[in-house]
Scaffold this motif. Sequence first.
Motif, mmCIF file in Angstrom:
data_model
loop_
_atom_site.group_PDB
_atom_site.id
_atom_site.type_symbol
_atom_site.label_atom_id
_atom_site.label_comp_id
_atom_site.label_asym_id
_atom_site.label_seq_id
_atom_site.Cartn_x
_atom_site.Cartn_y
_atom_site.Cartn_z
ATOM 1 N N ALA A 184 -0.933 -2.072 13.232
ATOM 2 C CA ALA A 184 -0.054 -1.782 12.102
ATOM 3 C C ALA A 184 -0.752 -0.944 11.036
ATOM 4 O O ALA A 184 -0.098 -0.178 10.314
ATOM 5 N N VAL A 185 -2.067 -1.072 10.928
ATOM 6 C CA VAL A 185 -2.808 -0.353 9.890
ATOM 7 C C VAL A 185 -2.919 1.138 10.197
ATOM 8 O O VAL A 185 -2.741 1.996 9.312
ATOM 9 N N PHE A 186 -3.198 1.489 11.444
ATOM 10 C CA PHE A 186 -3.537 2.880 11.783
ATOM 11 C C PHE A 186 -2.483 3.900 11.349
ATOM 12 O O PHE A 186 -2.826 4.949 10.792
ATOM 13 N N PRO A 187 -1.188 3.661 11.580
ATOM 14 C CA PRO A 187 -0.210 4.670 11.149
ATOM 15 C C PRO A 187 -0.172 4.876 9.633
ATOM 16 O O PRO A 187 0.338 5.909 9.172
ATOM 17 N N LEU A 188 -0.693 3.920 8.861
ATOM 18 C CA LEU A 188 -0.642 4.012 7.402
ATOM 19 C C LEU A 188 -1.920 4.577 6.795
ATOM 20 O O LEU A 188 -2.003 4.740 5.579
ATOM 21 N N PHE A 243 -3.389 9.087 16.082
ATOM 22 C CA PHE A 243 -3.551 8.976 14.632
ATOM 23 C C PHE A 243 -4.945 9.431 14.213
ATOM 24 O O PHE A 243 -5.132 10.070 13.181
ATOM 25 N N THR A 244 -5.934 9.089 15.030
ATOM 26 C CA THR A 244 -7.303 9.504 14.738
ATOM 27 C C THR A 244 -7.404 11.023 14.707
ATOM 28 O O THR A 244 -8.100 11.601 13.865
ATOM 29 N N LEU A 245 -6.695 11.664 15.609
ATOM 30 C CA LEU A 245 -6.725 13.128 15.691
ATOM 31 C C LEU A 245 -6.011 13.780 14.516
ATOM 32 O O LEU A 245 -6.607 14.538 13.754
ATOM 33 N N VAL A 246 -4.727 13.484 14.346
ATOM 34 C CA VAL A 246 -3.934 14.249 13.388
ATOM 35 C C VAL A 246 -4.310 13.922 11.943
ATOM 36 O O VAL A 246 -4.131 14.760 11.055
ATOM 37 N N LYS A 247 -4.838 12.706 11.706
ATOM 38 C CA LYS A 247 -5.251 12.342 10.347
ATOM 39 C C LYS A 247 -6.748 12.529 10.123
ATOM 40 O O LYS A 247 -7.256 12.231 9.050
ATOM 41 N N GLN A 248 -7.439 13.016 11.172
ATOM 42 C CA GLN A 248 -8.873 13.302 11.077
ATOM 43 C C GLN A 248 -9.651 12.075 10.574
ATOM 44 O O GLN A 248 -10.446 12.146 9.638
ATOM 45 N N LEU A 249 -9.380 10.958 11.225
ATOM 46 C CA LEU A 249 -9.977 9.701 10.825
ATOM 47 C C LEU A 249 -11.404 9.564 11.343
ATOM 48 O O LEU A 249 -11.757 10.122 12.381
ATOM 49 N N LYS A 250 -12.170 8.779 10.633
ATOM 50 C CA LYS A 250 -13.478 8.355 11.119
ATOM 51 C C LYS A 250 -13.354 6.888 11.516
ATOM 52 O O LYS A 250 -13.064 6.034 10.676
ATOM 53 N N VAL A 251 -13.542 6.592 12.800
ATOM 54 C CA VAL A 251 -13.454 5.226 13.309
ATOM 55 C C VAL A 251 -14.789 4.907 13.970
ATOM 56 O O VAL A 251 -15.168 5.551 14.952
ATOM 57 N N CYS A 284 0.858 -1.200 0.000
ATOM 58 C CA CYS A 284 0.000 0.000 0.000
ATOM 59 C C CYS A 284 0.888 1.241 0.000
ATOM 60 O O CYS A 284 0.857 2.038 0.956
ATOM 61 N N PRO A 285 1.684 1.449 -1.051
ATOM 62 C CA PRO A 285 2.654 2.550 -1.036
ATOM 63 C C PRO A 285 2.017 3.936 -0.950
ATOM 64 O O PRO A 285 2.668 4.884 -0.501
ATOM 65 N N SER A 286 0.765 4.056 -1.366
ATOM 66 C CA SER A 286 0.087 5.363 -1.295
ATOM 67 C C SER A 286 -0.775 5.487 -0.050
ATOM 68 O O SER A 286 -1.580 6.413 0.069
ATOM 69 N N GLY A 287 -0.606 4.557 0.893
ATOM 70 C CA GLY A 287 -1.384 4.606 2.120
ATOM 71 C C GLY A 287 -2.702 3.860 1.997
ATOM 72 O O GLY A 287 -3.012 3.235 0.981
ATOM 73 N N ILE A 288 -3.487 3.919 3.064
ATOM 74 C CA ILE A 288 -4.760 3.190 3.156
ATOM 75 C C ILE A 288 -5.880 4.194 3.387
ATOM 76 O O ILE A 288 -5.786 5.053 4.265
ATOM 77 N N ASP A 289 -6.936 4.075 2.604
ATOM 78 C CA ASP A 289 -8.077 4.980 2.742
ATOM 79 C C ASP A 289 -9.192 4.402 3.606
ATOM 80 O O ASP A 289 -9.830 5.120 4.374
ATOM 81 N N CYS A 290 -9.440 3.101 3.463
ATOM 82 C CA CYS A 290 -10.499 2.443 4.217
ATOM 83 C C CYS A 290 -9.971 1.147 4.818
ATOM 84 O O CYS A 290 -9.260 0.394 4.153
ATOM 85 N N TYR A 291 -10.336 0.907 6.066
ATOM 86 C CA TYR A 291 -9.939 -0.336 6.736
ATOM 87 C C TYR A 291 -11.180 -0.980 7.333
ATOM 88 O O TYR A 291 -11.871 -0.366 8.159
ATOM 89 N N PHE A 292 -11.470 -2.200 6.908
ATOM 90 C CA PHE A 292 -12.573 -2.966 7.484
ATOM 91 C C PHE A 292 -11.963 -3.962 8.443
ATOM 92 O O PHE A 292 -11.267 -4.904 8.042
ATOM 93 N N ASP A 293 -12.210 -3.742 9.735
ATOM 94 C CA ASP A 293 -11.497 -4.447 10.794
ATOM 95 C C ASP A 293 -12.346 -5.579 11.366
ATOM 96 O O ASP A 293 -13.339 -5.339 12.057
#
Length: 342
Positions: free
Chosen positions: A239-243, A273-281, A221-230
């Motif tokens: 390991a997924v969250f930082p990417l 990571f949720t904060l600085v990347k403005q993630l929706k979890v 995933c060299p361009s990072g991950i947009d969606c993660y189904f956990d």
Amino acid sequence: MAPTNVRSLPNVVRLFKLAARPVGMPKESDFALAEIAMPRPGADQVLVKTHYLSVDPYMRGRITGIRSYADPVNIGDVMVGGSVGQVVESHHSGFAAGDFVLGSWGWREYAVVEGQTLHKLDPKLAPISTALGVLGMPGMTAYFGFLEICKPQVGEVVVVSGAAGAVGSLVGQIAKIKGCRVVGIAGTEEKVHWLVNDLCCDAAFNYKTCSDYTTKLKEICPSGIDCYFDNVGGAITDAVFPLLNVFGRVSVCGQISMYNLEKPEPGPRLLPFTLVKQLKVEGFIVTRWQSRWGEGIAQMAQWLKEGKIQYREDIVEGFGNTVKAFIGMLQGENTGKMLVKV
């Protein structure tokens, strides 16, 4: 398939009860096989002969003795679970002998069920077993849990853990239908092969033979991950969250890697990571969309008809092997949906 004649019914039928609270991975001795007299239906009830039983990860939480989103199974209670069967005798106007039905009467060979709790199935539309899989709760978990929470866009990178399971295998295919690049994580080489060669994942890897999840994910995933189904939680999720990319979305469906732990594992703190990347979890229970299941089943059935969705069923033969199937599912032995054929 002809309905069972009431006069030919056995006098005694079997069921599984919870015998003890499991410590760690459940054992066969945590369940007891019991016999009772053949039940008979009363007003507005039907007698159902079970054809298929479902074993699912959520059942592990129901036997801990702690209430979460549903009441726990008490010691001595019949084990819960979805079932498909055929009506033997009906005292309800909506059902007749021979009808195939979906319900939640648990781990029983026969059951008396309130008619209003049953859903009639049409075996001409799809095999009745699919009502416990791709056209049932797992299918709706994949459909709504992924689309409503992750809201995937064309070209985005989607990572699915537990990608060869009943839910994960469908999420990956839905992501491909939506034009995403899909990466699957599974626990055997055979499952990885199935994901890449049959389900058309763009990449997949075996977490049991991978020594560094972060490095592997960066590589594929060299361009990072947009969606993660956990589906699994634990070290893979760590390991997924930082990417995850900025405005990434995480749909938390399950945490099966932690269900059988006797002590909580320490892990990294993921909220920064949720904060600085403005993630929706967002976690979810699929019954949130119960009123829309008709919509989801219709779409999944259409994709099946068009050949855009495939499904696999791991079928264990024999009611007496239900507990073995349940434990096997928790240990990741299944590819696709694990069922017991009674």
